[in-house]
Every structure is written in structure tokens, then in C-alpha cells.
Design an enzyme around this catalytic site. Structure first.
Site, PDB file in Angstrom:
ATOM      1  N   ASP A 114       0.855  -1.174   0.000  1.00  0.00           N
ATOM      2  CA  ASP A 114       0.000   0.000   0.000  1.00  0.00           C
ATOM      3  C   ASP A 114       0.901   1.237   0.000  1.00  0.00           C
ATOM      4  O   ASP A 114       2.031   1.187   0.481  1.00  0.00           O
ATOM      5  CB  ASP A 114      -0.893   0.001   1.236  1.00  0.00           C
ATOM      6  CG  ASP A 114      -1.850   1.175   1.233  1.00  0.00           C
ATOM      7  OD1 ASP A 114      -2.561   1.357   0.234  1.00  0.00           O
ATOM      8  OD2 ASP A 114      -1.879   1.917   2.227  1.00  0.00           O
TER       9      ASP A 114
ATOM     10  N   ASP B 186      -6.381  -1.794   5.617  1.00  0.00           N
ATOM     11  CA  ASP B 186      -6.046  -2.764   4.582  1.00  0.00           C
ATOM     12  C   ASP B 186      -6.376  -4.201   4.978  1.00  0.00           C
ATOM     13  O   ASP B 186      -5.842  -5.125   4.368  1.00  0.00           O
ATOM     14  CB  ASP B 186      -4.546  -2.674   4.256  1.00  0.00           C
ATOM     15  CG  ASP B 186      -4.125  -1.279   3.857  1.00  0.00           C
ATOM     16  OD1 ASP B 186      -4.765  -0.718   2.974  1.00  0.00           O
ATOM     17  OD2 ASP B 186      -3.174  -0.754   4.440  1.00  0.00           O
TER      18      ASP B 186
ATOM     19  N   ASP C   1      -1.168  -1.080   6.650  1.00  0.00           N
ATOM     20  CA  ASP C   1      -1.118  -0.568   8.020  1.00  0.00           C
ATOM     21  C   ASP C   1      -1.913  -1.415   8.995  1.00  0.00           C
ATOM     22  O   ASP C   1      -1.910  -1.157  10.192  1.00  0.00           O
ATOM     23  CB  ASP C   1      -1.601   0.888   8.074  1.00  0.00           C
ATOM     24  CG  ASP C   1      -3.047   1.047   7.620  1.00  0.00           C
ATOM     25  OD1 ASP C   1      -3.740   0.021   7.452  1.00  0.00           O
ATOM     26  OD2 ASP C   1      -3.488   2.197   7.439  1.00  0.00           O
TER      27      ASP C   1
END
Length: 803
Positions: A347, A550, A546
Site C-alpha cells: 500500500d 487494509d 497498516d
């Protein structure tokens, strides 16, 4: 009135423990010692007793045999052997009742055969080796789990809570959000909370592996599990104990201790397959030689320990080693999958970038003042956990704006949100999200172009259906991200993909700066899941996020990796790995530990079983009698188990071999010669761009960009992804090519910037014309960097070719 904290702290320090209670550090009162033996404790004393008894029996029998009392010696040896055989029989019966077949059957047959054949000394030695093996297994398991046990045992059991003007010691389960707590020096923070007064000093080494203490100010959040390394202080609980950071850590550690990796289960199945093989070989040796002692010798040396002990000990040791470095691995299956990881998904926000967005400016088209826009956006942003929304809320609060509670809020994760603020319909988010609900505005395209050139982000604001402005912000790349990605490639990751809902231009800038292989931008949460599912067809997938926003993507990957200790609670189901310290380079370390652990386990199995099978063959042909065979068998077991324990240490560094094809230095230099026309074209344009007519300048720039994208960029990308990881091994050191990798990223950035400038020159959209001076400056920068970079690489390749 504030309670007298210092006086209460002195009272708390002097208060005696109550029988059966634990102190705030979770240490049992000595009055409870010996109250009862757990099953583990009973097994511990049983193993020690067996070892002592078999040692005494063997030595006593030797003494009796030396004195001439041969029958008494044989009886002593046989008695200890039969005691061990009886214990093995009980354990085998218990397993058979659970429909399990244990490999201890071979050991039972070996002891029984030795006694029946009159080989009392051999039977006693086998009993001693079995007792020693049990004790050694207990020790190695205890050693391998040491770091995991430390994490569990230090979990706080009680807390000092203010009750009016007094203190009371309460179980942590009774602490509720909002309670005021006292933390004395050396105590573990029992729940997540905030500092209420003063500057506090905390030891976070148990969570992060970092030895240096950290300081926290009033209002800063602190996590459960860290230790007060300074003066007593007050804190306010923000979570209950079950929802705090350390509780999530303990749950993951407990799961890790109880798990069994697929490799372990496979090893168990192969160990069971050793039973018929041993019986077949022993029977054949007896049948062909006519000597039952040969069959006994085969049974004595047949050891499945390299399979049933080496693998689980190595796996647990690897998990323990990871925990020492602030990396929690949920179970053995996760560690094994991590070791085989091939494709890494990342991400962007909070993973590759720092996740600490800073607001740079508020742009308004005049319908509202910047302060009004910021107030409306910050008020709406209170309803979203996204880092950009929270950064804008902080910016509004920092300016002293009066925020209100939004109503009728709706959010599309990763895109934007809408709601009603002070009677206005407010839409706030990415350009595509806001533009879909508002008429187009020419100024928005110019602002988007500026954002691309300056590598900044922005969220647009629409008020009552009209695009009214934007908030510009920056989320800078983590300092360790480029190095972490290089280390991940060195550790064996073949392809790195960045996933983000951000615009392609901003995402591409971050991706190039970090050094990822592929950038996928403008993704919805569903798109991210689809990308990971498609990645499964290419290999074992890892997803780093994190741990909060996610969770679905983490769960979809073969191994989900959550960054930061807060992920231990939020992603205990979704993530298989939690990196407690918020550093991306720890993921490379986790991968290195996992691969080394698996390598050690495989080495133990291959070498141990190879030696065992060789010993069985030697015993079958009469070259290894039972007594020496028992000693050889124990030596193999000890060697395999001690080898497995290497996984709990850091190893001896990177011992990768030197490049086998280092003679390719000549070929690399030839490639540079082939790129000389590209460098000459860049240099010529850098020298003469200022004197070109506008049309010629536009055409020359377009031709240069096409040349760079066709020849230069693919070459440098191949160097970064394939060649540099190999050269880093050859050159050794921690990150020997960091500076040259940074130059690659700058080349990519300038090429991308020139491509965008060329597109803007070609477009006739009425936007303000680009300055020729600005374009010329970028071309000169690229010319200087390319000249320096190619000179450095030529020198490097020359030196490597000469080795």
C-alpha cells in the site's frame, strides 16, 4: 483537586503483596510457589528423573560388571531399559486410542529386542539415549521459545487506578477507557492510553527491538507493553486491556507457540513412513545373515529425530528470533509461506510513505475563503479515519477553526466522502470522485498539472454542487523505503507492486522514488483484492499495509504483513505478520529470518536422514554393531537439534557466493557504448535548447522523450531490478549501491517530468504556456546526472571485470 501522586506512589511501593496475587509486572507471589504442578512441570521432572535413573543404572551396572557380578550388572541394565520400555508402551497406547501411530514404536522394539537377545548393556544405552533425547528436546524447545515466553510472561496483570484521593490495585481486566492510572518506575504500561502530565521516558525494546528509550509528551499516545523507564507518571486509559496493543501481541504469540507448519506435518508423515522401511530393512538383514543382532542394530540406529524434532525446533526458533526483532509471526505456516514469498504488494499511504500528511496550502477560486474551505473540509473529515482526512482535521484545529459535527456522511474508501456541514452539501476527496458530481472547471486541470510538477497531492472540495477549491498536501516517502525495497530484492522478492487509490501521476512519482517494479493507481478496495488474487497465479503473494484500512487486502494475500504495533490488535485475524516497529526495512529482515529458518530446517532433515539411512545400511551389513550404533544414533540426533537451534541466532551474515558471471563486465560496458547516442542527444539538447524556435523545441523534446522511454529507461530499470541485487552481493556491505540506486530514481523522475512537459506542449488546451527556461533547466539536470552516473557505472564494471 489533583491527588498527591508522589505520596500515593510511595504507598503503592510499600504495600505488601497479597497471597496469590501478582504484582503489576505479573510476577507470581512466592507464597503461591509449589501450590501445584502443571502438566508441563510434571513432564519436566519426569524427564529429569528418567535421565538421572538411566545414568545411575548404566554406571552402577558398569561398576558391578567390573567387580565380577555380571548377573547383577545385567539385571541393573535391563531394569532401567524395561522401565523406559514401559513408559514408551504407555505413551504408544495413549496415541493408539487417539488413532495415532507414534514413531516411538521403533525405540520400544529396539529395547525389547536387546533385552530378549541378552544385550542388556545395549538396552541400557538405548534407554539412556532416549532419556537424554527427551531432556534435550525439552531444553531445545524451551530455548527456541524463550523470546515468545518472555513476551507472554511480561504481560501486566494488575494496574494502579485512582479512586478519588486513593489508589487501588485492580486486575487489568477491570480497567476501562477514561480511567486514570499511575505508572511507577519499571512497571509495564497495562493498557493503551495517553500521557497526562510531564515528559515521560519509556523503554519500548520489548515491542520494537530498539534499545534506546524514547520520550513522550503530554497528550501523546502510549502503547501497552512498554516499560516506564523514568519517574512515576499519570496516564489515561483509552482502551480496555482486551483491546489494547499488548493483548493482541499476546494472542498472536500464543497462536505461534501452538501452531504447526505444513512442513512440520509433512515431516511427521515421512517419519511414520520410516517405521515400515526400518522393519523391512531389519527383517532383510536378519533373513540374509541369519543373525538377529543385525536386525537389532538396524532398529537401534533408525532415528526419525531429524524429521520430528529438527523441523519444529527450527520453526519455533525462527519465530522466536523474529519476536526479538519486533516482528510477530502468527504461526509456523505463515513463517514457511513468508520464506517462499515471490510477489510483494505494498500500500502507498502509511507504508511506502510516512503516513504523516502535512497540509501545504488551501486553494480557493473565490467563492469561499481558504479558511472557510478548510473549516468545511476539516469538519467533514472528522468522520473518516483516512490519514489525509485526519491531517486536514489537525490543520483546521491548529488554525483555531471551530469544527462542527457533520451529518448524513457517506464515504467511498480511498476515494472521498460527502455529507452536510452547516447546511451545505460538501463533497471532499480525489479529483475523479468530486468531479463526477460537479460541472468541470478549467482551473482544476491547471492545478492538477501543478501538482504533478511539484509531486504533491490534493483533495478537492465541492460546496453545494460547485467545485470550490482544493487542499494541497504532501505525504513524503519514508527515508528507509528505497533501501528496504533493495534489501527485499536481495532477500529473494522477484516483483514489487504498489497499490493505491491515488492519482496515477502522484502514485508514479512515489513508485519511481521508492523503486517499485509496477504501480497500480486509482484502485478501489475491490480492485486491490482483485490484483492480489490475480497475483496468486504468479507465485506466493505478500501484502504490506497498516493493518487498519487494509485488512481485506491483508487477508487476501498468502501472507498479510501489518505495519506498526496497532496492527497487532486490528489485524490479528487478517495479518499473519505484525511488524511492531513502524519501519519498512524490518520486513526485509523478517523475510531473511524466514528464509534462513527454512534453509536450516531443510539442511537438518536432509543431512540427518541421510546419516540415519547410511547408519541403517551399515548396521544391516554388519559394519555397525548395536552398542556403537546407539552412540552414533544419539550423535546424529544431537547434531541435528543443535543445528536447528541456529535459527534462533542472527547467523554469520551474508555468505552468498560471488557472482559466477562477473565477466559480464565487458558486456555491460558494451551496453553503455550502445546508449552513447542517447547521452549525446540529451547533451546536444541541453546545449542548444534555448536557441530553438518554439515549434522545433516542441518536436525535439518529443523526440528526446520517445528515445529515453524506448532505450534508456528500460536499461536502467533492468539494472535496478536484476543487476544491482547481484552486484550488491559481490560488493558485500549493508547497501553498497544505495547512491547509484538513488541516481536511477532521479533519472526516472526527470524523464517522467519531461514526458509530462512534452505532452503539455503538444496539447492545445488553453492552459498557461510552459516556460522554455523551465524545460531547459530540467534537460540540463538530466544531462549532468546521466554523465556522472554512466561514468560511475563504467568504473564499477571495469573493476569487477578485473577481479
Amino acid at each position: 483537586m489533583r491527588p498527591d501522586r508522589d505520596g500515593l506512589a510511595r504507598l503503592a511501593r510499600s504495600e505488601p503483596s497479597v497471597a496469590g496475587q501478582r504484582d503489576p509486572q505479573g510476577t507470581p507471589s512466592r507464597r503461591c510457589a509449589g501450590a501445584g504442578l502443571s502438566l508441563t512441570g510434571l513432564r519436566h521432572w519426569l524427564n529429569r528423573g528418567l535421565l538421572g535413573l538411566t545414568v545411575l543404572a548404566l554406571l552402577g551396572g558398569i561398576a558391578l560388571h567390573g567387580s565380577g557380578d555380571i548377573e547383577a550388572a545385567a539385571l541393573t541394565w535391563s531394569s532401567s531399559a524395561l522401565l523406559m520400555a514401559g513408559l514408551l508402551l504407555v505413551e504408544i497406547v495413549i496415541r493408539l486410542r487417539r488413532r495415532e501411530l507414534g514413531v516411538d514404536l521403533i525405540a520400544l522394539m529396539a529395547i525389547s529386542g536387546a533385552v530378549l537377545l541378552g544385550q542388556a548393556l545395549v538396552a541400557a544405552v538405548i534407554a539412556l539415549m532416549l532419556a537424554g533425547g527427551r531432556a534435550l528436546e525439552e531444553y531445545t524447545t524451551h530455548r527456541a521459545e524463550r523470546e515468545l515466553r518472555r513476551l507472554i510472561e511480561r504481560a501486566p496483570r494488575t494496574a494502579w487506578r485512582y479512586c478519588g484521593q486513593t489508589l487501588e490495585q485492580v486486575p487489568v481486566e477491570r480497567v476501562q477507557p477514561g480511567d486514570r492510572l499511575l505508572l511507577r518506575m519499571g512497571e509495564v504500561v497495562p493498557v493503551d492510553g495517553k500521557v497526562l502530565d510531564g515528559t515521560v521516558t519509556l523503554d519500548e525494546s520489548a515491542l520494537t527491538g530498539e534499545s534506546l528509550p524514547v520520550r513522550r509528551q503530554v497528550g501523546e499516545a502510549i502503547r501497552s507493553g512498554v516499560v516506564n523507564a523514568g519517574a512515576p507518571f499519570d496516564m489515561a486509559a483509552s482502551q480496555s486491556s482486551s483491546r489494547s496493543t499488548y493483548a493482541g501481541i499476546v494472542r498472536m504469540v500464543e497462536a505461534a507457540r501452538q501452531s504447526r507448519a505444513p512442513f512440520v506435518r509433512l515431516a511427521d508423515r515421512y517419519a511414520l513412513a520410516l517405521i515400515p522401511l526400518t522393519l523391512l530393512l531389519a527383517g532383510a538383514a536378519w533373513l540374509l545373515s541369519g543373525d538377529p543382532v543385525r536386525a537389532l542394530a538396524v532398529l537401534v540406529v533408525a532415528t526419525p529425530c531429524p524429521l520430528i524434532l529438527a523441523v519444529p525446533v527450527a520453526i519455533v526458533a525462527g519465530i522466536s528470533r523474529s519476536a526479538r526483532r519486533g516482528i510477530l509471526v502468527k504461526d509456523g505456516a505463515t513463517l514457511e509461506a513468508l520464506a517462499r514469498g515471490q510477489i510483494l504488494f505494498l500500500d502507498k499511504t502509511g507504508t511506502l510513505t510516512a503516513g504523516q500528511v502535512s497540509v501545504l496550502a488551501v486553494e480557493s477560486v473565490g467563492l469561499h475563503t481558504p479558511a472557510q474551505l478548510l473549516r468545511l473540509a476539516a469538519s467533514l473529515g472528522q468522520a473518516s479515519p483516512h490519514v489525509v482526512a485526519q491531517a486536514i482535521v489537525r490543520a483546521g484545529q491548529a488554525q483555531g477553526l471551530s469544527l462542527v459535527v457533520p451529518r448524513e456522511v457517506g464515504e467511498e474508501p480511498g476515494a472521498g466522502l460527502h455529507g452536510v456541514v452547516d447546511g451545505h452539501q460538501v463533497i471532499f476527496g480525489g479529483h475523479h470522485y468530486v468531479a463526477a458530481a460537479t460541472p468541470p472547471q478549467p482551473w482544476a486541470d491547471a492545478l492538477l498539472r501543478r501538482m504533478v510538477y511539484e509531486d504533491i497531492g490534493g483533495s478537492f472540495i465541492a460546496i453545494d454542487g460547485v467545485l470550490a477549491g482544493a487542499v494541497l498536501f504532501a505525504d513524503r516517502l519514508r527515508l528507509e523505503s528505497p533501501r528496504a525495497l533493495r534489501l527485499l530484492r536481495q532477500a529473494g522478492i522477484g516483483h514489487i507492486v504498489m497499490l493505491t487509490g491515488d492519482r496515477q501521476e502522484v502514485a508514479q512519482a512515489i513508485g519511481l522514488a521508492a523503486g517499485v517494479d509496477e504501480v497500480r493507481a486509482g484502485l478501489s478496495p475491490g480492485d486491490k483484492l482483485l490484483a492480489i488474487k490475480r497475483g496468486h497465479a504468479q507465485g506466493i503473494t505478500l501484502m504490506v499495509g497498516d493493518g487498519i484500512n487494509d485488512a481485506p487486502a491483508l487477508a487476501a494475500a498468502d501472507v498479510g504483513i501489518a505495519m506498526g504495533a496497532r496492527g497487532a490488535t486490528a489485524s490479528s485475524e487478517a495479518a499473519g505478520v505484525v511488524v511492531l516497529v513502524d519501519r519498512l526495512d524490518r520486513i526485509a529482515e523478517a523475510l531473511q529470518i524466514a528464509r534462513r529458518t527454512r534453509r536450516i530446517a531443510v539442511q537438518g532433515v536432509v543431512a540427518g536422514m541421510g546419516l540415519s539411512l547410511l547408519a541403517m545400511l551399515l548396521a544391516a551389513i554388519g559394519q555397525l554393531p548395536p552398542l556403537p550404533g546407539a552412540i552414533v544414533q544419539e550423535a546424529i540426533d544431537v547434531a541435528v537439534i543443535l543445528n536447528a537451534l541456529r535459527a534462533v541466532t542472527g547467523g554469520w551474515g551474508n555468505r552468498s557466493p560471488r557472482l559466477r558471471d562477473i565477466g559480464q563486465g565487458e558486456r555491460l560496458r558494451d551496453e553503455h557504448v550502445g546508449l552513447s547516442p542517447v547521452l549525446e542527444r540529451v547533451h546536444a539538447l541541453a546545449e542548444g535548447f534555448a536557441g530553438l524556435a518554439p515549434t522545433a523545441a516542441r518536436d525535439e523534446l518529443a523526440a528526446l522523450v520517445e528515445l529515453l522511454e524506448r532505450e534508456l529507461v528500460p536499461h536502467e530499470q533492468a539494472d535496478e531490478r536484476k543487476l544491482y541485487p547481484q552486484l550488491a552481493i559481490q560488493l558485500q556491505g549493508d547497501d553498497p549501491l544505495a547512491a547509484m540506486s538513488h541516481t536511477h530514481r532521479e533519472i526516472f523522475r526527470l524523464t517522467r517530468l519531461l514526458a509530462r512537459m512534452s505532452d503539455d506542449l503538444q496539447a492545445d488546451d488553453g492552459a498557461p504556456a510552459l516556460s522554455a527556461t523551465e524545460i531547459h533547466r530540467v534537460v540540463q539536470q538530466l544531462d549532468t546526472i546521466l554523465s556522472l552516473h554512466f561514468s560511475q557505472e563504467d568504473e564499477l564494471y571495469h573493476n569487477l571485470a578485473g577481479h
